[in-house]
Each structure stands twice: as structure tokens, then as C-alpha cells.
Design an enzyme around this catalytic site. Structure first.
Site, PDB file in Angstrom:
ATOM      1  N   LYS A  44       0.772  -0.970  -0.396  1.00 46.40           N
ATOM      2  CA  LYS A  44      -0.116   0.045   0.031  1.00 46.40           C
ATOM      3  C   LYS A  44       0.586   0.934   0.069  1.00 46.40           C
ATOM      4  O   LYS A  44       0.366   2.321  -0.699  1.00 46.40           O
ATOM      5  CB  LYS A  44      -0.561   0.130   0.852  1.00 46.40           C
ATOM      6  CG  LYS A  44      -1.856  -1.013   1.278  1.00 46.40           C
ATOM      7  CD  LYS A  44      -2.811  -0.554   2.650  1.00 46.40           C
ATOM      8  CE  LYS A  44      -3.683  -2.593   2.591  1.00 46.40           C
ATOM      9  NZ  LYS A  44      -4.763  -2.160   4.026  1.00 46.40           N
ATOM     10  N   GLY A  45       1.584   1.082   0.174  1.00 44.98           N
ATOM     11  CA  GLY A  45       2.847   2.401   0.541  1.00 44.98           C
ATOM     12  C   GLY A  45       3.369   3.301  -0.501  1.00 44.98           C
ATOM     13  O   GLY A  45       3.373   4.620  -0.607  1.00 44.98           O
ATOM     14  N   ASP A 104       7.936   2.511  -2.143  1.00 46.89           N
ATOM     15  CA  ASP A 104       7.635   3.801  -1.262  1.00 46.89           C
ATOM     16  C   ASP A 104       9.113   3.944  -0.634  1.00 46.89           C
ATOM     17  O   ASP A 104       9.976   4.966  -0.932  1.00 46.89           O
ATOM     18  CB  ASP A 104       6.799   4.079  -0.177  1.00 46.89           C
ATOM     19  CG  ASP A 104       6.284   2.356   0.643  1.00 46.89           C
ATOM     20  OD1 ASP A 104       6.842   1.491   0.366  1.00 46.89           O
ATOM     21  OD2 ASP A 104       5.536   2.899   1.829  1.00 46.89           O
ATOM     22  N   GLU A 107      13.870  -0.961   2.181  1.00 42.04           N
ATOM     23  CA  GLU A 107      14.877  -0.723   3.462  1.00 42.04           C
ATOM     24  C   GLU A 107      15.839  -2.516   3.982  1.00 42.04           C
ATOM     25  O   GLU A 107      16.430  -2.750   2.936  1.00 42.04           O
ATOM     26  CB  GLU A 107      13.730  -0.294   4.557  1.00 42.04           C
ATOM     27  CG  GLU A 107      14.604  -1.135   6.004  1.00 42.04           C
ATOM     28  CD  GLU A 107      13.624   0.440   6.982  1.00 42.04           C
ATOM     29  OE1 GLU A 107      13.658   0.704   8.398  1.00 42.04           O
ATOM     30  OE2 GLU A 107      12.203   0.375   6.460  1.00 42.04           O
ATOM     31  N   LYS A 135      17.390   3.128   2.178  1.00 46.06           N
ATOM     32  CA  LYS A 135      18.109   3.761   3.167  1.00 46.06           C
ATOM     33  C   LYS A 135      18.755   2.502   3.303  1.00 46.06           C
ATOM     34  O   LYS A 135      19.192   0.859   3.685  1.00 46.06           O
ATOM     35  CB  LYS A 135      17.526   3.020   4.970  1.00 46.06           C
ATOM     36  CG  LYS A 135      16.362   3.433   5.345  1.00 46.06           C
ATOM     37  CD  LYS A 135      15.746   3.092   6.313  1.00 46.06           C
ATOM     38  CE  LYS A 135      14.003   4.056   6.838  1.00 46.06           C
ATOM     39  NZ  LYS A 135      13.334   3.654   8.257  1.00 46.06           N
ATOM     40  N   PHE A 156      11.990   6.178  11.210  1.00 49.94           N
ATOM     41  CA  PHE A 156      10.580   5.736  10.834  1.00 49.94           C
ATOM     42  C   PHE A 156      10.067   6.977  10.950  1.00 49.94           C
ATOM     43  O   PHE A 156       9.475   7.145  11.022  1.00 49.94           O
ATOM     44  CB  PHE A 156       9.996   4.838  12.167  1.00 49.94           C
ATOM     45  CG  PHE A 156       8.746   3.941  11.599  1.00 49.94           C
ATOM     46  CD1 PHE A 156       8.777   2.436  11.177  1.00 49.94           C
ATOM     47  CD2 PHE A 156       7.465   5.158  11.197  1.00 49.94           C
ATOM     48  CE1 PHE A 156       7.505   2.459  11.352  1.00 49.94           C
ATOM     49  CE2 PHE A 156       6.695   4.386  11.816  1.00 49.94           C
ATOM     50  CZ  PHE A 156       6.444   3.039  10.697  1.00 49.94           C
ATOM     51  N   VAL A 157       9.769   6.537   8.987  1.00 48.29           N
ATOM     52  CA  VAL A 157       9.000   7.878   7.981  1.00 48.29           C
ATOM     53  C   VAL A 157       7.826   7.181   8.044  1.00 48.29           C
ATOM     54  O   VAL A 157       6.887   6.349   8.099  1.00 48.29           O
ATOM     55  CB  VAL A 157       9.970   7.908   6.936  1.00 48.29           C
ATOM     56  CG1 VAL A 157      11.356   8.424   7.301  1.00 48.29           C
ATOM     57  CG2 VAL A 157       9.666   6.299   6.018  1.00 48.29           C
ATOM     58  N   ASP A 163       2.651   4.730   6.950  1.00 46.06           N
ATOM     59  CA  ASP A 163       2.114   4.826   7.340  1.00 46.06           C
ATOM     60  C   ASP A 163       2.179   4.443   9.060  1.00 46.06           C
ATOM     61  O   ASP A 163       3.452   3.375   8.822  1.00 46.06           O
ATOM     62  CB  ASP A 163       0.364   3.975   7.359  1.00 46.06           C
ATOM     63  CG  ASP A 163       0.719   2.780   7.341  1.00 46.06           C
ATOM     64  OD1 ASP A 163       0.105   2.010   8.373  1.00 46.06           O
ATOM     65  OD2 ASP A 163       1.893   2.004   6.915  1.00 46.06           O
ATOM     66  N   ARG A 169      -1.411   8.780   5.966  1.00 42.33           N
ATOM     67  CA  ARG A 169      -0.748   8.480   4.988  1.00 42.33           C
ATOM     68  C   ARG A 169      -1.044   9.630   4.433  1.00 42.33           C
ATOM     69  O   ARG A 169      -0.538   9.908   2.212  1.00 42.33           O
ATOM     70  CB  ARG A 169      -1.481   6.310   4.353  1.00 42.33           C
ATOM     71  CG  ARG A 169      -0.941   5.799   4.312  1.00 42.33           C
ATOM     72  CD  ARG A 169      -2.350   4.153   3.799  1.00 42.33           C
ATOM     73  NE  ARG A 169      -1.750   3.510   4.430  1.00 42.33           N
ATOM     74  CZ  ARG A 169      -0.718   2.401   4.447  1.00 42.33           C
ATOM     75  NH1 ARG A 169       0.026   2.301   3.386  1.00 42.33           N
ATOM     76  NH2 ARG A 169      -0.884   1.593   4.896  1.00 42.33           N
TER      77      ARG A 169
END
Length: 180
Positions: A44-45, A104, A107, A135, A156-157, A163, A169
Site C-alpha cells: 500500500k505504501g 515507497d 529498506e 535506507k 521510521f518515516v 503509515d 498516509r
């Protein structure tokens, strides 16, 4: 610092900075030689980033088809097992096509490595990866994004599609929750 939903958020990348970078990424992608391009947004991000980047791709003369792939990692407690499963698959045959995965954040790399492997197993000609954030030093997979919006510190963004417990979001910027 902004107070949203009772939480203190610090803006890391504001909306104008993100919009400018999306245009630059689109120009970079346009010169990368993709042919018969299918863009696959990892949900979803990535949904806001993907929408903005796809419109920017149009602006620079590309006309990709668009699909959505929803993936999930099984978790026990707060630890990821590293297993990724498909919750919603794409409908398009990728055989012989160039695919650009949009996510998105890169990581650990587990989700994107899975998605890339899935597209290649389906005989995609080429699979590129575009991420808003990367990252450095966090990868657990040998994976490199082809197109990176920003190198992100190890925070943590939230915002711009990302979200915490389904909140934040909608924010037009990427921020860091500071009140934890």
C-alpha cells in the site's frame, strides 16, 4: 514541527521537494531505455508516490501501462519471518516486457526482491526498481534500486503514502514522528 493527530511530526522531505524530485526521476526513467513499459506499484505504501511518478512519466513523454501488486510479510510479534506472500496479483502478462516496480522505501529489500524475482520468473524482459526512499546499510538482500528519490536516514518515516497503524498516509510530505 507539526502536531497532527496528537503526535509531533518533523518534516523530512516537503511536498515541493518531493514534486521536484519526481520530475527528475521521470526524466531519468525516460532516458533509461525501457520499452513496452509496465509500471507495477507495490501496495500500500507506494500509492501516492506511484501516482505522482506515473503522471510525471506522462509529462516526459512515456505512456506506461499500470498495475498494482499487494504483498505481505508474515510476522510473529515484531519480527518479520522474511516470507513474502501475494495478497493481490497483477493481471497483465509480463512475458517479454519491461517492468518498473515502484515502491515507497527500500529498506531490508525482502519485498522488492520477491517482486523482482516474481516478474523475472514470469519472463519479464527487464525489471527496474524505482523507490522514493532508500535506507543505505539496511539491506538484507543483494538488491539495488535503479531509480532512487532520496537517500533516507534510519528513521521510521510516515506520510506520502507511508503509515504507522494506517495513520498519516494522507500527508503531502515525508515526516518523522518525534514524540516517541
Amino acid at each position: 514541527m507539526q502536531r497532527i493527530r496528537g503526535r509531533d511530526l518533523r518534516v523530512l522531505y516537503d511536498a515541493p521537494t518531493i514534486a521536484k524530485r519526481n520530475v527528475e526521476l521521470a526524466e531519468e526513467i525516460a532516458t533509461a531505455g525501457y520499452v513496452d513499459l509496465l509500471v507495477v506499484s507495490i501496495l500500500k505504501g507506494s500509492f501516492i508516490f506511484a501516482a505522482d511518478l506515473i503522471r510525471a512519466l506522462h509529462t516526459v513523454g512515456l505512456a506506461p501501462e499500470v498495475e498494482f501488486l499487494s504483498l505481505s510479510s508474515y510476522r510473529s510479534g515484531t519480527e518479520s519471518s522474511g516470507e513474502v506472500t501475494v495478497l493481490r496479483d497483477i493481471e497483465t502478462d509480463v512475458a517479454g516486457r519491461d517492468v518498473l516496480l515502484i515502491d515507497d522505501i527500500l529498506e531490508s529489500g525482502r519485498t522488492l526482491a520477491f517482486a523482482r524475482s516474481l516478474m523475472l520468473s514470469r519472463k519479464a524482459h527487464r525489471v527496474g526498481i524505482a523507490v522514493l526512499l532508500e535506507k543505505p546499510g539496511k539491506l538484507s538482500q543483494p538488491l539495488k534500486a535503479d531509480h532512487v528519490g532520496f537517500s533516507c536516514p534510519d528513521y521510521f518515516v510516515v506520510g506520502y503514502g507511508m503509515d504507522v497503524a494506517h495513520a498519516f498516509r494522507e500527508l503531502p510530505f515525508v515526516g518523522v514522528v518525534e514524540d516517541e
